[in-house]
Design a protein around this motif. Structure first.
Motif, mmCIF file in Angstrom:
data_model
loop_
_atom_site.group_PDB
_atom_site.id
_atom_site.type_symbol
_atom_site.label_atom_id
_atom_site.label_comp_id
_atom_site.label_asym_id
_atom_site.label_seq_id
_atom_site.Cartn_x
_atom_site.Cartn_y
_atom_site.Cartn_z
ATOM 1 N N GLY A 62 0.817 -1.211 0.000
ATOM 2 C CA GLY A 62 0.000 0.000 0.000
ATOM 3 C C GLY A 62 0.847 1.256 0.000
ATOM 4 N N LEU A 66 0.669 3.534 -3.382
ATOM 5 C CA LEU A 66 -0.044 4.804 -3.205
ATOM 6 C C LEU A 66 0.895 5.978 -2.973
ATOM 7 C CD1 LEU A 66 -2.955 3.512 -0.963
ATOM 8 C CD2 LEU A 66 -3.053 4.087 -3.394
ATOM 9 N N GLN A 73 -2.222 6.423 5.024
ATOM 10 C CA GLN A 73 -3.284 5.567 4.498
ATOM 11 C C GLN A 73 -4.392 5.373 5.527
ATOM 12 O OE1 GLN A 73 -1.997 1.853 2.522
ATOM 13 N NE2 GLN A 73 0.060 2.698 2.830
ATOM 14 N N PHE A 83 -13.157 5.513 -0.513
ATOM 15 C CA PHE A 83 -12.003 5.638 -1.386
ATOM 16 C C PHE A 83 -11.003 4.515 -1.126
ATOM 17 C CE2 PHE A 83 -7.603 7.032 -1.993
ATOM 18 C CZ PHE A 83 -7.603 7.258 -3.359
ATOM 19 N N MET A 84 -10.669 4.295 0.150
ATOM 20 C CA MET A 84 -9.687 3.260 0.458
ATOM 21 C C MET A 84 -10.228 1.867 0.144
ATOM 22 S SD MET A 84 -6.786 4.524 1.117
ATOM 23 C CE MET A 84 -5.906 3.119 1.755
ATOM 24 N N VAL A 87 -9.668 1.587 -3.545
ATOM 25 C CA VAL A 87 -8.236 1.382 -3.809
ATOM 26 C C VAL A 87 -7.868 -0.072 -3.530
ATOM 27 C CG1 VAL A 87 -5.922 1.893 -2.915
ATOM 28 C CG2 VAL A 87 -7.481 3.753 -3.493
ATOM 29 N N ASN A 88 -8.337 -0.591 -2.423
ATOM 30 C CA ASN A 88 -8.018 -1.971 -2.082
ATOM 31 C C ASN A 88 -8.602 -2.926 -3.118
ATOM 32 O OD1 ASN A 88 -6.607 -3.763 -0.551
ATOM 33 N ND2 ASN A 88 -7.857 -3.559 1.267
ATOM 34 N N VAL A 90 -8.971 -2.178 -6.314
ATOM 35 C CA VAL A 90 -8.099 -2.028 -7.478
ATOM 36 C C VAL A 90 -6.853 -2.910 -7.332
ATOM 37 C CG1 VAL A 90 -6.557 -0.405 -8.660
ATOM 38 C CG2 VAL A 90 -8.892 0.274 -8.110
ATOM 39 N N TYR A 91 -6.321 -2.991 -6.130
ATOM 40 C CA TYR A 91 -5.102 -3.755 -5.884
ATOM 41 C C TYR A 91 -5.370 -5.170 -5.373
ATOM 42 C CZ TYR A 91 -2.632 0.555 -6.783
ATOM 43 O OH TYR A 91 -2.143 1.680 -7.393
#
Length: 141
Positions: A62, A66, A73, A83-84, A87-88, A90-91
């Motif tokens: 992360g 990022l 974070q 948002f997070m 993001v998680n 996406v990854y």
């Protein structure tokens, strides 16, 4: 310097683990990633839980992906949980947004990340920073 060397990665791990032992932390696991998020080195201290690789990796991954340390974070996750979560997603669920994920810098440029897990997140940061200092590298926690 544009990348973390294998020798530096081993130094980071050895010094972080030693800091944990001398300070009385619980057994630590430490991973070092390069700027692309690839593992340079990993070690799990005797007595550390077997699942700690995923946590250490998620903290470091992360941070490097990022461009922000675990503490930033976590603040972002508290302020903008959707948002997070995105993001998680996406990854592939690989991000662990808590302290213990430390950006590694040389001359102000991100060259990788360190993830430490095993004790409290704040103590994990202490160990990570000791490892970076021993390797002569800058850290952003």
């Amino acid at each position: 310097m544009t990348e973390i060397t294998a020798a530096q990665a081993r130094t980071i791990i050895d010094a972080a683990t030693a800091k944990g032992e001398e300070t009385g932390f619980k057994p630590l696991s430490v991973v070092v990633l390069d700027a692309g998020g690839h593992v340079k080195a990993f070690a799990r201290a005797d007595g550390a839980a077997p699942g700690r690789f995923g946590i250490a990796h998620g903290k470091a991954y992360g941070a490097v992906m990022l461009g922000m340390p675990g503490s930033a974070q976590m603040a972002r996750a508290e302020a903008q949980p959707y948002f997070m979560a995105a993001v998680n997603g996406v990854y592939g669920g690989q991000v662990v947004p808590v302290p213990g994920g430390v950006l590694v810098k040389a001359d102000g440029v991100v060259i990788g990340a360190v993830g430490v897990t095993g004790d409290t997140s704040d103590n994990d940061v202490v160990a990570a920073m000791a490892g970076l200092a021993a390797a002569g590298l800058e850290g952003e926690a």
